[in-house]
Design a protein around this motif. Structure first.
Motif, PDB file in Angstrom:
ATOM      1  N   SER A 167     -22.185 -24.965  31.807  1.00  0.00           N
ATOM      2  CA  SER A 167     -21.468 -24.139  32.785  1.00  0.00           C
ATOM      3  C   SER A 167     -21.373 -22.689  32.332  1.00  0.00           C
ATOM      4  O   SER A 167     -21.484 -22.377  31.135  1.00  0.00           O
ATOM      5  CB  SER A 167     -20.051 -24.688  32.996  1.00  0.00           C
ATOM      6  OG  SER A 167     -19.254 -24.450  31.845  1.00  0.00           O
ATOM      7  N   GLY A 168     -21.103 -21.826  33.304  1.00  0.00           N
ATOM      8  CA  GLY A 168     -20.919 -20.419  32.987  1.00  0.00           C
ATOM      9  C   GLY A 168     -19.757 -20.190  32.041  1.00  0.00           C
ATOM     10  O   GLY A 168     -19.855 -19.412  31.085  1.00  0.00           O
ATOM     11  N   ALA A 172     -20.244 -18.786  28.210  1.00  0.00           N
ATOM     12  CA  ALA A 172     -19.532 -17.566  27.821  1.00  0.00           C
ATOM     13  C   ALA A 172     -18.651 -17.827  26.598  1.00  0.00           C
ATOM     14  O   ALA A 172     -18.565 -16.984  25.697  1.00  0.00           O
ATOM     15  CB  ALA A 172     -18.681 -17.063  28.979  1.00  0.00           C
ATOM     16  N   GLU A 190     -28.522 -19.407  34.955  1.00  0.00           N
ATOM     17  CA  GLU A 190     -28.084 -18.087  35.427  1.00  0.00           C
ATOM     18  C   GLU A 190     -27.037 -17.442  34.517  1.00  0.00           C
ATOM     19  O   GLU A 190     -26.583 -16.334  34.802  1.00  0.00           O
ATOM     20  CB  GLU A 190     -27.510 -18.205  36.840  1.00  0.00           C
ATOM     21  CG  GLU A 190     -26.280 -19.078  36.955  1.00  0.00           C
ATOM     22  CD  GLU A 190     -25.839 -19.281  38.398  1.00  0.00           C
ATOM     23  OE1 GLU A 190     -25.181 -18.369  38.941  1.00  0.00           O
ATOM     24  OE2 GLU A 190     -26.148 -20.343  38.966  1.00  0.00           O
ATOM     25  N   HIS A 191     -26.665 -18.095  33.414  1.00  0.00           N
ATOM     26  CA  HIS A 191     -25.554 -17.588  32.600  1.00  0.00           C
ATOM     27  C   HIS A 191     -25.982 -17.091  31.222  1.00  0.00           C
ATOM     28  O   HIS A 191     -25.134 -16.863  30.365  1.00  0.00           O
ATOM     29  CB  HIS A 191     -24.476 -18.663  32.469  1.00  0.00           C
ATOM     30  CG  HIS A 191     -23.908 -19.089  33.792  1.00  0.00           C
ATOM     31  ND1 HIS A 191     -23.151 -18.257  34.589  1.00  0.00           N
ATOM     32  CD2 HIS A 191     -24.024 -20.275  34.479  1.00  0.00           C
ATOM     33  CE1 HIS A 191     -22.806 -18.895  35.692  1.00  0.00           C
ATOM     34  NE2 HIS A 191     -23.328 -20.110  35.655  1.00  0.00           N
TER      35      HIS A 191
END
Length: 219
Positions: A167-168, A172, A190-191
């Motif tokens: 997950s983003g 992060a 996409e992260h």
């Protein structure tokens, strides 16, 4: 171009989306919550992945008191813990965990201990002996606290650990902890993870003579 290998001392593994595919349950519970609140279910699901539920609610309904979010999240957690229909392992997860059995690794998840136990059991996966859950942190992903605690539990500095995430928020958190991140599955792309793989069938872990772990990636 082949993906370069990573050499680390320890591995920190997210659960949902990384080891366990729980998308069916997450979608059922959070779509229901979204409809009840008049919110876009797709947007709610985009925010919900990888976070503790009360923080998802705070992000989507910023004017609500946190006490209300915590109370409402307890009900959703009970639903999620009881609902295991459709939970399956991510491809390659069982073999990957088996390969890690004698290597330094820990589970680092935003789930509660009860939810983590229910989902790992439903997926037929071995629970790592060392785990950091929602009960062990004061700040949820994308805060790096969970991954830093996992590294400390394993006795290795953050820069010598690698994170597996989907997950983003999780990616992060891993990057903020100063760790390389292997992004697993379609959400990860996409992260900006350090390495991306479709699933865990593409990952190989080998112990080196000096005790470090070499990760290689197919494709």
């Amino acid at each position: 171009m082949p993906t370069p290998p990573l050499t680390v001392r320890a591995l920190l593994l997210d659960m949902d989306g990384t080891l366990v595919n729980s998308d069916a349950v997450v979608a059922r519970v959070w779509r229901g919550w979204a409809v009840d609140k008049g919110l876009d279910p797709d947007e709610v699901l985009r925010v919900a992945h990888g976070r503790q539920g009360h923080l998802t609610m705070a992000t989507l309904l910023p004017d609500r008191p946190m006490e209300q979010n915590h109370a409402e999240n307890r009900g959703l957690l009970a639903q999620e813990t009881a609902d295991t229909e459709g939970i399956v392992p991510v491809p390659g997860a069982g073999a990957f965990l088996a390969a890690l059995e004698d290597l330094p690794h820990a589970l680092v998840t935003s789930a509660t201990p009860e939810l983590a136990a229910a989902r790992m059991a439903a997926a037929g996966l071995r629970m790592p002996a060392i785990r950091v859950t929602a009960a062990d942190v004061s700040a949820s992903k994308p805060d790096p606290e969970g991954f830093l605690k996992g590294a400390a539990e394993l006795g290795h500095p953050p820069e010598e650990c690698v994170v597996f995430e989907d997950s983003g928020a999780g990616i992060a958190a891993g990057l903020a902890a100063g760790m390389p991140v292997v992004g697993v599955g379609p959400r990860a792309a996409e992260h900006g993870p350090t390495v991306r793989v479709p699933d865990l069938e593409q990952v190989r872990a080998t112990r080196l003579p000096d005790g470090r772990v070499r990760l290689t990636f197919d494709g």
